[in-house]
Write a protein that holds these residues in place. Structure first.
Motif, PDB file in Angstrom:
ATOM      1  N   SER A 127       0.840  -1.195   0.000  1.00 11.80           N
ATOM      2  CA  SER A 127       0.000   0.000   0.000  1.00 11.80           C
ATOM      3  C   SER A 127       0.878   1.249   0.000  1.00 11.80           C
ATOM      4  N   SER A 185      -3.226  -0.798  -2.653  1.00 15.11           N
ATOM      5  CA  SER A 185      -4.047   0.406  -2.575  1.00 15.11           C
ATOM      6  C   SER A 185      -3.157   1.643  -2.519  1.00 15.11           C
ATOM      7  N   ARG A 221      -7.396  -0.253  -5.087  1.00  7.83           N
ATOM      8  CA  ARG A 221      -8.162   0.973  -4.883  1.00  7.83           C
ATOM      9  C   ARG A 221      -7.232   2.185  -4.824  1.00  7.83           C
TER      10      ARG A 221
END
Length: 356
Positions: A90, A110, A130
């Motif tokens: 991430s 993400s 995302r």
């Protein structure tokens, strides 16, 4: 340098890569893959001097399952074929990284920066993407099945980005793959609602069960793709190439409308063919419906009004057709219909003409 190990590596914010097994003497002799090697009683570790930066590091084929790589700088790193299953990436900086064939299933990417990264043939099954930035990334034959691309159903389309012909952008949770190469990608059950897929290469892609509602597929090449049970309600497919695509159970794409201004000619109208037994027909294409794939063929049917014979004229994409070998001076009742990837559309109103 060749590193053999059994347990996952951990790369922290200062880019400390720990490898528990022993490194061979040959590996010590060559330190081109990693900047420095420090032997310990427990094994060995590789430590980079630049805090937080692993730019260009060579970790090809390494086992980094479940590694904690959050916010690490791996720009330009060689991670080809690396096992990153379940890794936490991430916020990581992976611009221009080499990730071809990497195993990234269930990885957390993400908010990761993947601009220009080579993800061709990588496995991103169930990965969390995302708010990731995939601008310019290479996604040829990438497995994105069940990946979370963070696309809300009612998010408006982004403008087309023709300056990114080989990748996608997922910035802000909205996917823009205009011009991307997604040929052969496994996008089964992917949520691509409202995505911008204009001019995207989707040849032979697996889109089974994918949610493409409201997606912009203008000019996309989806030939040979599998769209079984895909949802395309409100999608723009008016100029999408769907040659040999599988459309079983798809929801949203519609049959073509009927041709307009259809006319069968006689000797006194519309440039009748001069030779005996001929008759001209003409029409205009159906009105554009964004939910209807492009017309692939027009077909004209003419029946003798007084005799039980019929002639069919496959006209291709032309908007006129001249029948040959008809019964001279006999009247024929004719109509035309359009065909697209979904099937045969409604026929035009009939028109009566006379063969010369």
């Amino acid at each position: 340098m060749r590193i053999v190990h059994r347990s996952p590596a951990v790369i922290a914010a200062a880019c400390l890569v720990m490898f528990s097994p022993v490194i061979s003497e040959a590996a010590h002799a060559s330190s081109t893959a990693l900047p420095s090697v420090v032997a310990t009683a427990r094994g060995a570790h590789c430590e980079l001097k630049a805090a937080g930066s692993c730019r260009g590091i060579a970790l090809r084929g390494q086992d980094l399952r479940n590694a904690q790589l959050s916010r690490i700088d791996l720009r330009g790193a060689d991670l080809r074929g690396a096992n990153l299953i379940g890794a936490n990436l991430s916020g990581a900086l992976l611009a221009n990284a080499k990730l071809r064939g990497a195993k990234l299933s269930s990885a957390n990417l993400s908010a990761a920066s993947l601009q220009g990264a080579d993800l061709s043939k990588a496995d991103l099954h169930l990965a969390d993407l995302r708010a990731a930035n995939l601008h310019g990334a290479i996604l040829a034959s990438t497995n994105l099945s069940r990946a979370n691309l963070g696309m809300p159903r009612r998010t408006p389309l982004l403008r087309m980005r023709m300056d990114a012909p080989a990748g996608c952008s997922a910035t802000g949770g909205v996917v823009d793959c205009a011009g991307a190469d997604l040929s052969g990608a496994d996008l089964q059950d992917a949520n691509l609602a409202n995505a911008n897929l204009a001019s995207t290469n989707l040849t032979s892609a697996n889109l089974t069960g994918a949610n493409l509602s409201g997606a912009n597929l203008a000019g996309a090449n989806a030939s040979g793709s599998n769209l079984t049970n895909a949802v395309l309600i409100g999608a723009n497919v008016a100029t999408t190439n769907l040659t040999n695509a599988i459309l079983t159970g798809q929801d949203g794409m519609v049959l073509p409308a009927s041709p307009v201004n259809f006319a069968a000619c006689d000797k006194n109208s519309c440039g009748q063919a001069p030779n005996a037994g001929q008759m001209s027909t003409s029409w205009s294409p159906p009105s554009v419906n964004l939910s209807s794939p492009p017309v692939t063929e027009f077909v004209v049917i003419c029946r003798n009004v007084s005799k039980p014979d019929q002639s069919a004229g496959p006209a291709g994409l032309a908007t006129s057709f001249v029948f040959q070998g008809l019964q001279s001076l006999n009247n024929y009742s004719c109509y035309a219909y359009a065909v697209n990837a979904v099937g045969t559309g409604q026929s035009s109103p009939t028109s009566v003409g006379q063969a010369t």
